[in-house]
Each structure stands twice: as structure tokens, then as C-alpha cells.
Design an enzyme around this catalytic site. Structure first.
Site, PDB file in Angstrom:
ATOM      1  N   SER A  52     -55.762  41.889 -26.036  1.00 29.53           N
ATOM      2  CA  SER A  52     -55.724  43.332 -25.785  1.00 29.53           C
ATOM      3  C   SER A  52     -56.012  44.069 -27.083  1.00 29.53           C
ATOM      4  O   SER A  52     -55.725  43.560 -28.175  1.00 29.53           O
ATOM      5  CB  SER A  52     -54.354  43.744 -25.255  1.00 29.53           C
ATOM      6  OG  SER A  52     -54.226  45.156 -25.218  1.00 29.53           O
ATOM      7  N   TYR A  62     -44.739  44.513 -25.705  1.00 28.39           N
ATOM      8  CA  TYR A  62     -46.071  44.123 -25.254  1.00 28.39           C
ATOM      9  C   TYR A  62     -47.038  43.997 -26.431  1.00 28.39           C
ATOM     10  O   TYR A  62     -47.760  43.005 -26.569  1.00 28.39           O
ATOM     11  CB  TYR A  62     -46.582  45.157 -24.246  1.00 28.39           C
ATOM     12  CG  TYR A  62     -47.956  44.852 -23.698  1.00 28.39           C
ATOM     13  CD1 TYR A  62     -48.153  43.881 -22.721  1.00 28.39           C
ATOM     14  CD2 TYR A  62     -49.074  45.561 -24.148  1.00 28.39           C
ATOM     15  CE1 TYR A  62     -49.413  43.605 -22.212  1.00 28.39           C
ATOM     16  CE2 TYR A  62     -50.341  45.297 -23.644  1.00 28.39           C
ATOM     17  CZ  TYR A  62     -50.510  44.325 -22.676  1.00 28.39           C
ATOM     18  OH  TYR A  62     -51.750  44.066 -22.186  1.00 28.39           O
TER      19      TYR A  62
END
Length: 703
Positions: free
Chosen positions: A580, A593
Site C-alpha cells: 500500500s 494499518y
């Protein structure tokens, strides 16, 4: 008509046939599909069927007889109208005047093009004259196991004469072509009462005045052959000389196959990547446990349709059924000698029989590998070809079993086998085949591939030629994905299995399913994920652990299992980690995260550094804001990000697009394209890289 069939299936439906009344070509296709549905009658791509109709000649306006016959490379089980060749029968007969003998056989195939009636015809096959020169309205040329067993028996001619009381003729082995068609015609002209002809070592010709009469005649002849073999087998009392070896239990066979297949696949892929198939069918187990295994396997198969797909003979492994297969390098060393011996034997076979115009030698590796006590492995360019090769070898086993019961099995002489295998017409057919797709021969495991990014990656890989393992921890979602993919992918392109990246047992079982189905793995994509967006104060320890278990530990566990298989294959491979932009960008409400993604990214670098010596490339793709079909947008993530950025939830996609340099929304297919860029063949010397697919987020620039 026989009232009860045991060795074939009577599938004719009078109601369906009545719907086709008057459409002889439609009835031909219907009959063909029924025959092709029974693998005891003929395998995929084997045999051919025909009918003759009266049509209006567009050039003269007069009625003319037209032959409709399965075209080159077709399959009667799946035959449709566009798979037929339509030819003028009178022109086919005129070819007899220009035929110059067997040494000029191949030129007749080109002349068949001058006999085309239907301009939309499939290319006529070499068997076309065998149908066109015979006077019968409907003809079947089939390769039934029971019939070939008699055709391949030492006393086959005498058995045929006595079994059918002279109603079935006999022609000694001869390569298919125009001359064989002339011999068939001569045979029926001299014996007008014949209902069929047995082709020595090859197959069966039968006919009838209607589609149904031809169908029933074919079934009756095959059934009679099967009953004769059954009676001979019962009388003999043993098959294949009796049993010599013990067969392992089913679970033990499966475990041995899982351990062995990647090593075999690596050895079979010395020329190009191969896909594997495994079967422990009862017929295989009986054959490989027998006293006659070595003798019969070395003789090779008889029917050309068999050995063109299996090679003339298999490799029989000299390996105990209970051998310890855990040490892959030691196992490979043990098998290399056997593979080299097989390759040398194939080279000798080629050099001994090659002619001045023979095509170059093809892949010297075995297609079929027999492991006594365990099962049969086959390897080919794709799953369908490997599966069909195994099916054909099972047919060859049936033929050998039957021939040994009624007499003694005789294989096709090696010079004749070579003449078929390296026939220039066969070579031309191979050259006409489409070039392999970029991922042909590759196997991919994409975690979380029942939806979103994972499904897009798996679909892209499959469309580029790969076999894929579709998996998910959500069984309902997995079932839905399976049903969807069956509409766009063939059954040989993918399998499904449950997989939860936090549970090692499911990782192992899913990976083993891929090994058993396809032979191993080449591409592992760590895509499964979830997201939690909360402030540090609101973030619980349980949520923190879940993020790290799925994203970081999950990536580690799947990679660990994948590397084990890749190393057993010794073929290199690719590991792609879907990370990501959050691995690089420090945003609000993202401690758990974002830090887990950063760990994923660095774990990718560490893996690349460690696995390069094995030829295993490890690269990362950094998406951002891929909303369509993604599970990570459920469970409050969208609300959390919207809150972090101070925008309404429904404006979040637009917000993400506006903040990028390219002002664009990122779709799952964009990530799939990036993954394909890494594994498609152009970046084979790249590892440890990061590819951003985020529309351009400057804060996420790696350098």
C-alpha cells in the site's frame, strides 16, 4: 441392436433425434457428441465421424453429393457445425486418377483443398479420404479400448474373423491417408456384407444407412469386443501377470504425490514450463503394481492417437512407494539419472529413425511418469493437454490389458511410430497452433482471490495462460466467485480452495491442492488483507494483533510455504506482495494499518535479499484507494478514512482521485496490470522493487 450394454453407454434420445429429423448434418453432430461423451469409445480429439448429403451445387445448380466430416484437430465430443469439413464426393473420387502412390501420400492432403464444397469448412484431416471413398451414408472411425485391444493383439486378425463371423473385415496397420482409403474401399467392394473394418493396431470403422443405424452398429461391435475380452479375462484368471507390488493407501499416495510432483515438474520443465496432472485411477494402480509393468510399458502404445499425446513409452520410476521424499535435493539427484537415461533413449530413438526431411527433435522429457504403488503423473504445456495425456495412457492400459487377455499385446513398430510422430503433416499441424501466452505453463496462487484486487489479478493471470488457485477465507464468497469464473474460464484453468492466511493448516492444504492439480507453483501473490482506521487512543490491542496477523504474519506464512514448493521445483519463481502507499505515507488515524504495511514492504525487501540465490524474485505493488470490490472498505475503514480527511463517506472516492497527480480513480484491474508487468517475462531480472499504482501520490515516491 444389443438390448443391454456394459462396455459402452447407449445415450440416444429419440425425442432429441426427432427434433433433428431431416437434418442429416445435425444428426451427425448429435451422434458424434454422444460417441465422444464415452471415453471408452474415444478420447478427446480422437476418431472422426461423417455423413453424406445431397446439396445444390452453387456453380451448376444441380444436386451433388457432399461429405461432411470432422475437420482437422477437432473433437467429436464437442463437435459443432463449424468444426466440419464439407467436400464434393465426386471430386474426392477424381483424386484417384492423380494419386501417384504411397511415396507421394502427403501431396494428397493439399489436393483435398480443391474438393471443398463449403467455403466455411474446417481444414480437412488426413482421414478424409477414408470416409469420402467409402459408399456409406454414415461412417464412424473410433478408437474404442475394447476394439483396439483386439486390433493390437498378436492374433487380432484371426480373432476378428472368428468373433464376428466374417462381418468385420481386417486391414493390417498402415499410416492413415489416401492409400488406406483405397484399401478400405477395395475391402468393402470385395466383401459387400461387411458391417465394419478393424484397422490393425489402430481402431475401428463402422457404418450405417442412417445416423442411428451407424450409432447402434458402432456400439454393438464395441460391446461384442468388450464381452469377448471379459470372458477371456475370466478364463485366464489374472491380469498383467498378477500383482508384484503393494499399493499404498489413498492418503499415503496423495502425500507421496504432493512431495514428488514439484520435483518431477522441475525435471520435466528443462525445455519449457510444464503443467502437471496426477491420477491414481484403479486401472493405473492395477497396471503399475503388476509383474508385466516393465515389459509392457517399454513396448509402448499401439494406437497413434495414444502415443502422439503420451510419447511412445512412459518413464517408470525406480523409486520405492514408501520412499522418504522430504529431502528435495537428494530426491532430485536420485531422479536426474533416470531422466537422463530416458532422454538418451529418446535421442537414440530419434537418431535411429530420422530421415533427411525429419523435423528437429522435440522435447526429450517424458510426458507420462509411472510411480509404482502411487500413481501416474503427466506433464504438458497446459493442464488440459496433461490431463488428456493421462486419459489416453489409461486407454493404452486398457488396450494392453485386453490384448494380453485374448492373446499377446503387440505395439506399433518403432519405425512406424516415428513416421507418425515426426510426420511432416503432424509437424505442420503443430506449427499452426497458436503461440503460447506469456504465462502458459505457469501456476499462480493469489490469496484473497474471490473478489476485489485478488480476483482481478487471478483473472488477468488466467487470461494470460496461467493456471490459478482461487481462494478465500469466506466460503460463501468463494462459492460465488467459483460460479462466476466457470462462466469465463475453462475447468482446467483454475481450482478453488479455502485459505485463511492466519491458519497454517489452510495454507498448507490449499498449496497442496495446487500441487496435485497443476504440479507446483510459480507465482505467489500475497494479496489478502483487511484494514482498520482508528486513532491511537481508540485502537485496541486485539485490532493491532489482527492487522499484524493477517498482513505481516500472513504474508510470511504464505511466502514460507510457497518457497518450500518453489525450491522443490528448482525453477525460480515470483513472489508479489500487494502492499500500500500507506507503507510510505504517514497519515492520521492509521498507526496499526500503516505500520503493518510498512512491515510488509520491508519483509518484501528481506525476502528478495534471501531468495535471489534460488532465482526467486520478490517485488511489491503499492496500490492506493482501490474501492471497487474490496473487502477493506467494509468494517468501518471508509468511515474512518473519511473522518481522518474531513470529508463525507460518499465523497471519499472523489477525494482520493483529486489528491493524485493524475487525478484518477484506481481500479482492481490497474493493480492486476502491474502484477502482470512483473511476471509477464519482461522483468525477469528485477527483484526487490516497488511499483506504485496510486495515481501519483508524491509522499509515496520511493526515491
Amino acid at each position: 441392436m444389443t438390448t443391454v450394454y456394459k462396455h459402452v453407454s447407449y445415450l440416444w434420445d429419440e425425442a432429441r433425434a426427432a427434433e433433428l429429423a431431416g437434418d442429416e448434418v445435425g444428426l451427425l453432430i448429435y451422434r458424434s457428441n454422444l460417441l465422444g461423451a464415452d471415453l471408452r469409445i474415444t478420447n478427446y480429439g480422437g476418431g472422426n465421424t461423417s455423413c453424406k448429403t445431397t446439396e445444390r451445387d452453387p456453380l451448376t445448380g444441380h444436386d451433388t453429393e457432399v461429405l461432411w466430416v470432422k475437420g482437422s484437430g477437432g473433437d467429436i465430443g464437442t463437435l459443432t457445425r463449424d468444426g466440419l469439413a464439407g467436400l464434393y464426393v465426386d471430386r474426392l473420387h477424381r483424386l484417384r486418377k492423380v494419386y501417384r502412390g504411397r511415396e507421394h501420400e502427403d501431396e494428397m492432403v493439399e489436393l483435398l483443398q480443391h474438393c471443398i464444397f463449403d467455403l466455411a469448412s474446417k481444414a480437412p484431416s488426413i482421414d478424409t479420404p477414408l470416409h469420402g471413398l467409402l459408399p456409406f451414408k454414415h461412417i464412424d472411425h473410433l478408437h474404442p479400448d475394447a476394439a483396439i485391444a483386439i486390433a493390437a493383439a498378436r492374433d487380432g486378425k484371426q480373432i476378428t474373423r472368428e468373433l464376428f463371423d466374417g462381418k468385420i473385415g481386417w486391414l493390417d496397420w498402415q499410416r492413415p491417408g489416401f492409400d488406406l482409403g483405397l484399401k478400405l474401399l477395395e475391402c468393402v467392394e470385395h466383401h459387400p456384407a461387411l458391417i465394419g473394418v478393424m484397422l490393425g493396431g489402430h481402431g475401428l470403422f463402422t457404418w450405417g444407412d442412417s445416423a442411428h443405424a451407424c450409432y447402434v452398429n458402432s456400439l454393438d461391435v464395441i460391446e461384442q469386443c468388450g464381452r469377448y475380452i471379459d470372458e477371456a479375462t475370466r478364463s485366464k484368471g489374472t491380469v498383467f501377470g498378477g500383482m508384484k507390488r503393494t499399493t499404498r493407501a489413498a492418503e499415503e499416495r496423495r502425500a507421496q504425490a504432493v512431495a514428488l510432483m514439484p520435483v518431477l515438474r522441475g525435471l520435466c520443465s528443462s525445455a519449457r514450463p510444464m503443467i502437471g496432472h496426477f491420477t491414481d485411477d484403479d486401472r493405473v494402480l492395477e497396471f503399475i503394481a503388476s509383474n508385466d509393468l516393465e515389459r509392457l510399458a517399454a513396448m509402448g502404445t499401439s494406437c497413434p492417437d495414444h502415443f502422439l499425446r503420451t510419447k511412445i513409452s512412459p518413464l517408470v520410476l525406480e523409486l520405492p512407494a514408501d520412499a522418504d521424499l522430504s529431502d528435495a535435493p537428494a530426491l532430485r539427484d536420485r531422479l536426474v539419472t533416470q531422466f537422463e537415461s530416458y532422454r538418451e533413449g529418446y535421442r537414440t530413438y530419434y537418431e535411429m529413425h530420422r530421415g533427411a526431411d525429419s523435423p528437429p527433435m522435440r522435447d526429450q522429457n517424458p510426458v507420462v511418469i509411472l510411480y509404482p504403488g502411487v500413481g501416474l503423473f503427466s506433464f504438458a504445456k497446459d493442464k488440459a493437454t496433461a490431463r488428456v495425456a493421462a486419459e489416453f495412457y489409461i486407454n493404452a492400459i486398457n488396450v494392453m490389458r485386453g490384448a494380453e487377455a485374448v492373446s499377446e499385446y503387440t505395439a506399433l513398430p518403432r519405425p512406424e511410430a516415428f513416421a507418425i510422430e515426426y510426420w511432416l503433416l503432424e509437424e505442420a499441424k503443430l506449427q499452426r497452433m497458436p503461440k503460447p501466452k506469456p504465462l502458459s505453463g505457469k501456476v499462480a496462487l493469489v490469496t484473497g482471490s474471490a473478489g476485489g484486487i485478488g480476483k482481478a489479478i487471478a483473472l488477468r493471470f488466467a487470461r494470460e495462460g496461467a493456471c490459478v488457485l482461487i481462494n478465500d477465507m469466506n466460503t460463501a464468497r468463494l462459492l460465488e466467485a467459483e460460479q462466476e469464473l466457470r462462466q469465463c474460464l475453462s475447468k482446467d484453468q483454475f481450482i478453488v480452495a479455502p485459505l485463511d492466511v492466519t491458519k497454517p493448516d489452510t495454507i498448507r492444504s490449499a498449496a497442496e491442492a495446487a500441487v496435485l492439480a497443476f504440479g507446483g507453483l510459480d507465482i505467489i501473490v500475497n494479496n489478502a488483507g483487511l484494514s482498520i482506521s482508528k486513532t491511537i487512543e481508540e485502537h485496541s490491542g486485539q485490532e493491532w494483533d489482527l492487522l499484524y496477523d493477517v498482513l505481516v504474519k500472513g504474508q510470511f506464512l504464505v511466502t514460507q510455504k510457497g518457497v518450500e514448493i518453489l525450491r522443490r521445483q528448482a525453477m525460480g519463481g515470483d513472489i508479489l506482495n500487494i502492499v500500500s502507499k500507506n507503507a510510505l505515507v504517514s497519515g492520521p488515524n492509521n498507526a496499526g494499518y500503516g505500520s503493518a504495511k510498512a512491515a510488509q514492504l520491508h519483509l518484501s525487501r528481506l525476502s528478495a535479499a534471501e531468495l535471489g540465490q534460488d532465482g526467486i524474485r520478490v517485488n511489491a505493488v503499492n496500490p492506493d484507494a482501490v474501492i471497487a470490490g474490496s473487502n477493506i472498505w467494509s468494517g468501518g475503514w471508509a468511515e474512518g478514512r473519511a473522518k481522518a480527511y474531513g470529508v463525507p463517506v460518499d465523497e471519499l472516492p472523489e477525494y482520493y482521485a483529486r489528491r493524485t497527480l493524475l487525478q484518477t480513480v484506481i481500479e482492481p484491474d490497474d493493480i492486476a496490470n502491474a502484477c502482470f508487468a512483473f511476471v509477464g517475462g519482461l522483468l525477469g531480472k528485477s527483484t526487490g522493487n516497488v511499483l506504485n499504482v496510486d495515481g501519483g501520490v508524491p509522499a509515496a515516491f520511493v526515491r
